[in-house]
Design a protein around this motif. Structure first.
Motif, PDB file in Angstrom:
ATOM      1  N   ARG A 116       0.854  -1.172   0.000  1.00 24.85           N
ATOM      2  CA  ARG A 116       0.000   0.000   0.000  1.00 24.85           C
ATOM      3  C   ARG A 116       0.898   1.231   0.000  1.00 24.85           C
ATOM      4  O   ARG A 116       1.187   1.790   1.055  1.00 24.85           O
ATOM      5  N   PRO A 117       1.328   1.653  -1.171  1.00 25.64           N
ATOM      6  CA  PRO A 117       2.308   2.752  -1.225  1.00 25.64           C
ATOM      7  C   PRO A 117       1.734   4.126  -0.906  1.00 25.64           C
ATOM      8  O   PRO A 117       2.470   5.088  -0.805  1.00 25.64           O
ATOM      9  N   SER A 118       0.407   4.223  -0.719  1.00 26.89           N
ATOM     10  CA  SER A 118      -0.174   5.543  -0.493  1.00 26.89           C
ATOM     11  C   SER A 118       0.106   6.102   0.900  1.00 26.89           C
ATOM     12  O   SER A 118      -0.057   7.291   1.127  1.00 26.89           O
ATOM     13  N   TYR A 119       0.505   5.269   1.835  1.00 23.79           N
ATOM     14  CA  TYR A 119       0.857   5.753   3.164  1.00 23.79           C
ATOM     15  C   TYR A 119       1.820   4.771   3.821  1.00 23.79           C
ATOM     16  O   TYR A 119       1.853   3.598   3.477  1.00 23.79           O
TER      17      TYR A 119
END
Length: 177
Positions: A5-8
């Motif tokens: 989950r690279p968004s956070y």
């Protein structure tokens, strides 16, 4: 394996700093809240707690994943043994009960990943204490231990014998490894 989950960013759980007695009381309280009576499967308990269970082939490093915008997920290794799975799930539930709020407060905007082999051991130790107390309530454990030691407790609580010995040691019952 959990998806990236690279968004956070993710952080490991922050220890709650509770005493063994406080953790034991918390385990008793949430067992009642989640309607856990000892012998049923932990799938039902996870549903009541709002936690999903998934399976991952080795090597899997994450025991419990708490994304920001989705339900927490307990990641169980495959292949595995059901008695070991019960202990893993109870430990993950310990992280959920003890560390979700304190970790999210300390690290806003981050997901949480409780690892099988964490970098800092304090939160894992607390989760382990919770798991033992949750799976094997003290009064019933002592009664069973007095009747048949590790075999009686292991069979009744459906946990590995080594976990029954750890609980006995935790309760200072003597004659433990």
């Amino acid at each position: 394996m959990p998806a990236k989950r690279p968004s956070y960013p993710y952080v490991e759980p922050t220890a709650a700093g509770q005493t063994r007695a406080d953790i034991e009381r918390l385990a008793e309280r949430v067992a009642q809240e989640w309607d856990y009576h000892g012998a049923q499967t932990l799938d039902e308990v996870c549903t009541a707690a709002g936690v999903d269970i998934e399976y991952s082939h080795r090597p899997n490093e994450i025991m419990l994943e708490m994304p920001l915008d989705a339900r927490p997920i307990v990641w169980l290794p495959r292949p595995s043994r059901p008695r070991d799975d019960r202990v893993i799930v109870a430990t993950a539930l310990g992280h959920w009960a003890l560390h979700a709020e304190v970790t999210r407060d300390a690290h806003p905007g981050c997901g949480v990943q409780a690892l099988y082999q964490p970098q800092a051991q304090a939160a894992r130790d607390e989760a382990d204490i919770f798991a033992l107390a949750f799976l094997m309530p003290v009064d019933l454990f002592i009664d069973l231990w007095d009747l048949g030691r590790s075999q009686a407790t292991s069979d009744h609580f459906d946990v590995p014998t080594k976990v029954a010995y750890l609980r006995a040691k935790n309760l200072n019952l003597g004659d433990t490894i």
